[in-house]
Design a protein around this motif. Structure first.
Motif, short mmCIF file in Angstrom:
data_model
loop_
_atom_site.label_atom_id
_atom_site.label_comp_id
_atom_site.label_asym_id
_atom_site.label_seq_id
_atom_site.Cartn_x
_atom_site.Cartn_y
_atom_site.Cartn_z
N ASP A 72 0.85 -1.32 0.07
CA ASP A 72 -0.10 0.05 -0.13
C ASP A 72 0.73 1.27 0.15
OD1 ASP A 72 -2.30 -1.41 0.01
OD2 ASP A 72 -2.70 -0.94 1.99
N LEU A 73 0.51 2.48 -0.64
CA LEU A 73 1.05 3.67 -0.72
C LEU A 73 0.37 4.57 0.30
CD1 LEU A 73 1.48 3.76 -4.46
CD2 LEU A 73 3.10 3.61 -2.98
N VAL A 74 0.99 4.89 1.28
CA VAL A 74 0.33 5.71 2.48
C VAL A 74 0.99 6.94 2.78
CG1 VAL A 74 -0.52 3.60 3.71
CG2 VAL A 74 1.72 4.32 4.31
N VAL A 75 0.25 7.86 3.29
CA VAL A 75 0.71 9.18 3.86
C VAL A 75 0.78 9.07 5.46
CG1 VAL A 75 0.37 11.63 3.99
CG2 VAL A 75 -0.08 10.45 2.00
N GLY A 76 2.17 9.49 5.94
CA GLY A 76 2.16 9.32 7.19
C GLY A 76 2.81 10.46 7.86
N ILE A 77 2.70 10.54 9.17
CA ILE A 77 3.48 11.81 10.05
C ILE A 77 4.50 11.24 10.72
CG2 ILE A 77 3.02 13.75 11.25
CD1 ILE A 77 -0.01 12.89 10.82
N VAL A 78 5.72 11.79 10.79
CA VAL A 78 7.00 11.20 11.57
C VAL A 78 6.58 11.81 12.95
CG1 VAL A 78 9.29 11.47 11.79
CG2 VAL A 78 8.40 11.34 9.60
N VAL A 79 6.48 10.58 13.85
CA VAL A 79 6.12 11.04 15.34
C VAL A 79 7.26 11.03 16.09
CG1 VAL A 79 3.68 10.78 15.20
CG2 VAL A 79 5.27 8.87 15.68
N LYS A 80 8.49 9.91 15.63
CA LYS A 80 9.44 9.92 16.85
C LYS A 80 10.59 9.33 15.73
CE LYS A 80 10.59 7.10 20.67
NZ LYS A 80 10.10 5.80 21.18
N LYS A 180 -8.35 21.22 -13.54
CA LYS A 180 -8.59 22.14 -14.44
C LYS A 180 -8.85 23.46 -13.95
CE LYS A 180 -10.19 18.54 -17.73
NZ LYS A 180 -11.21 18.01 -18.13
N LYS A 181 -9.45 23.41 -12.59
CA LYS A 181 -9.68 25.21 -12.18
C LYS A 181 -8.66 25.44 -11.32
CE LYS A 181 -14.36 25.33 -13.20
NZ LYS A 181 -14.82 26.44 -13.74
N ILE A 182 -8.14 24.56 -10.52
CA ILE A 182 -7.06 24.95 -9.50
C ILE A 182 -5.65 24.06 -9.87
CG2 ILE A 182 -6.52 25.00 -7.06
CD1 ILE A 182 -9.54 24.83 -6.50
N PRO A 183 -4.52 24.62 -9.85
CA PRO A 183 -3.47 23.90 -10.01
C PRO A 183 -3.10 23.35 -8.46
CG PRO A 183 -3.03 26.19 -10.06
CD PRO A 183 -4.37 26.23 -10.22
N TYR A 184 -2.79 22.36 -8.37
CA TYR A 184 -2.41 21.58 -6.90
C TYR A 184 -1.82 20.35 -7.12
CZ TYR A 184 -6.39 18.25 -7.43
OH TYR A 184 -7.02 17.06 -7.73
N GLU A 185 -1.33 20.02 -6.10
CA GLU A 185 -0.35 18.67 -5.96
C GLU A 185 -0.95 18.06 -4.76
OE1 GLU A 185 3.54 18.17 -5.27
OE2 GLU A 185 3.85 20.34 -4.56
N MET A 186 -1.13 16.71 -4.76
CA MET A 186 -1.50 15.85 -3.53
C MET A 186 -0.92 14.78 -3.44
SD MET A 186 -5.29 14.67 -5.00
CE MET A 186 -6.11 14.99 -3.33
N ALA A 187 -0.86 14.11 -2.25
CA ALA A 187 -0.46 12.74 -1.89
C ALA A 187 -1.73 12.10 -1.26
CB ALA A 187 0.72 12.70 -1.12
N LEU A 188 -2.35 11.20 -1.74
CA LEU A 188 -3.58 10.77 -1.31
C LEU A 188 -3.09 9.19 -1.12
CD1 LEU A 188 -6.61 11.09 -1.01
CD2 LEU A 188 -6.94 10.27 -3.41
N GLY A 189 -2.92 9.11 0.27
CA GLY A 189 -2.60 7.67 0.74
C GLY A 189 -3.89 6.92 0.99
N VAL A 190 -3.62 5.38 0.70
CA VAL A 190 -4.83 4.46 0.99
C VAL A 190 -5.32 4.61 2.41
CG1 VAL A 190 -5.17 2.30 0.35
CG2 VAL A 190 -3.34 3.16 -0.77
N ASN A 191 -4.32 4.97 3.44
CA ASN A 191 -4.82 4.86 4.78
C ASN A 191 -5.66 6.19 5.02
OD1 ASN A 191 -2.82 6.86 4.29
ND2 ASN A 191 -1.88 6.53 6.13
N GLY A 192 -6.18 6.93 4.21
CA GLY A 192 -7.11 7.96 4.38
C GLY A 192 -6.42 9.17 4.49
N LYS A 193 -5.19 9.30 4.64
CA LYS A 193 -4.42 10.71 4.80
C LYS A 193 -4.17 11.30 3.52
CE LYS A 193 -2.59 9.48 9.45
NZ LYS A 193 -3.55 10.12 10.32
#
Lengths: 228, 145
Positions: A72-80, A180-193
């Motif tokens: 899975d490709l996920v987005v995470g936050i480094v906590v430690k 098409k309306k807004i230029p943006y980039e995103m990282a959409l993780g399968v984990n919902g983040k």
């Protein structure tokens, strides 16, 4: 009564006459092999039974908690940060571990610049029930590709797993039409983040509202069903 | 060499110094036989328990053919957009192609086969009709010329 594909199923129900290719069946989330009768699948979460030809079964439910799965490709936050490993919050039951050496071009002497609180887009290397999940930011060729530390400017929000899956479906035109309306980039993780980056903070709020509406749209059918 | 199967060597002979290698061989055979006898019960038990299906668990990503979540639109991150062209662009193209085809190949094949069937039926029916029509007509017995 035998269960059919598309039925609503509850944990404990058994699925018989499984289709397979050369005795091989692929099982997605929500199902596991029955221990007593090994050729039968046992449902472990409520939802709709889905089948994809030729030999894939899974359950589609309204699960809230992300369960890590290999690949899975996920987005995470480094906590430690401890020594050579990082602990990353991916929204699962346990923090995932990410080695400092699992970044592109990282060596023992030259480690990537990661701080606590940074967001990473990473791949799950392994995920077992009894072990803590392990992340990497490189592929099997030691290249980063799309993985890695996400830039500091950006916004992180959490959306439901169902919405994530529907957004990541190629048939869903929502992300492209916003683009098409807004230029943006995103990282959409399968984990919902979801990590979003726009040019203006106003546009970030706009995107957040879009996801909010999309989420409500997803649940609309459930609400109408309840009203009927 | 043909001793092992036909003749069982006595203990006394095996104890002799020059029979060391043969002794090892005989002992190994004996051990193997014992091991098989011991585990044969367990193997059948295991075989009885495990079915003939192998289950591989996979993520929802593979089930629903989900795309990579790292996306960029409108030139926000040209690097990502370059990488996206390799997979997202191709997937998008395939999707559009699939949409254009409002009748799938399978449907087409099914439709075609039913057409073939109906035409076949028609022919078979008409053939029968023809045969019915072409009944042998008995010549009327009448005074010969």
């Amino acid at each position: 009564m035998p269960l059919k594909v598309g039925d609503f199923v509850l944990p404990g129900e058994l699925i018989e006459d499984i289709k397979s290719i050369k005795g091989l069946t692929i099982v997605g989330p929500g199902l596991r092999q029955n221990e007593e009768k090994p050729n039968i699948l046992c449902v472990t979460q409520p939802g709709t039974l889905r089948f994809k030809a030729p030999n894939m079964y899974w359950i589609e439910g309204k699960r809230k908690r992300y369960i890590p799965k290999k690949g899975d490709l996920v987005v995470g936050i480094v906590v430690k940060k401890s020594g050579d490993t990082l602990k990353v919050d991916i929204g699962a039951a346990e923090f995932a571990s990410l080695s400092m050496l699992a970044f592109e071009g990282a060596t023992k002497k030259q480690k990537p610049d990661v701080q606590v609180g940074d967001c990473v887009y990473a791949k799950l290397l392994n995920a077992h029930r009894e072990m803590e999940p392990e992340l990497v930011c490189i592929d099997s060729y030691y290249k980063a590709g799309k993985l890695g530390i996400l830039p500091n400017q950006g916004f992180l929000l959490t959306i439901s797993l169902n919405l994530t899956q529907s957004l990541l479906d190629i048939e869903n035109p929502l992300l492209r039409s916003i683009g098409k309306k807004i230029p943006y980039e995103m990282a959409l993780g399968v984990n919902g983040k979801v990590w979003i980056n726009c040019k203006k903070s106003k546009e970030v709020i706009y995107l957040m509202k879009i996801f909010d509406v999309a989420e409500r749209e997803l649940h609309k059918d459930a609400v109408t069903v309840c009203n009927d | 060499m043909e001793n092992s199967k036909q003749i069982k060597l006595s203990k006394a002979i095996l104890e002799m110094k020059f029979m060391k290698r043969t002794k090892e061989k005989v002992e190994k055979e004996k051990e193997d036989a014992e091991g098989q006898a011991m585990y044969s019960g367990e193997i059948t038990e295991e075989m009885r328990r495990t079915g003939n299906l192998v289950f591989i668990s996979t993520s929802i990503v593979n089930c629903k053919n989900l795309i990579d979540g790292r996306l960029s639109f409108g030139g926000m991150n040209p690097e990502i957009e370059k990488l996206m062209a390799n997979d997202y662009g191709i997937q998008l193209g395939e999707e559009e192609k699939r949409k254009e085809k409002d009748i799938t190949d399978v449907e087409m094949a099914e439709g075609y086969s039913t057409v073939v069937n109906t035409v076949e039926k028609k022919f078979s029916k008409s053939n029968k009709h023809k045969f019915k029509n072409k009944k042998f007509m008995k010549p009327v017995d009448g005074p010969l010329m």
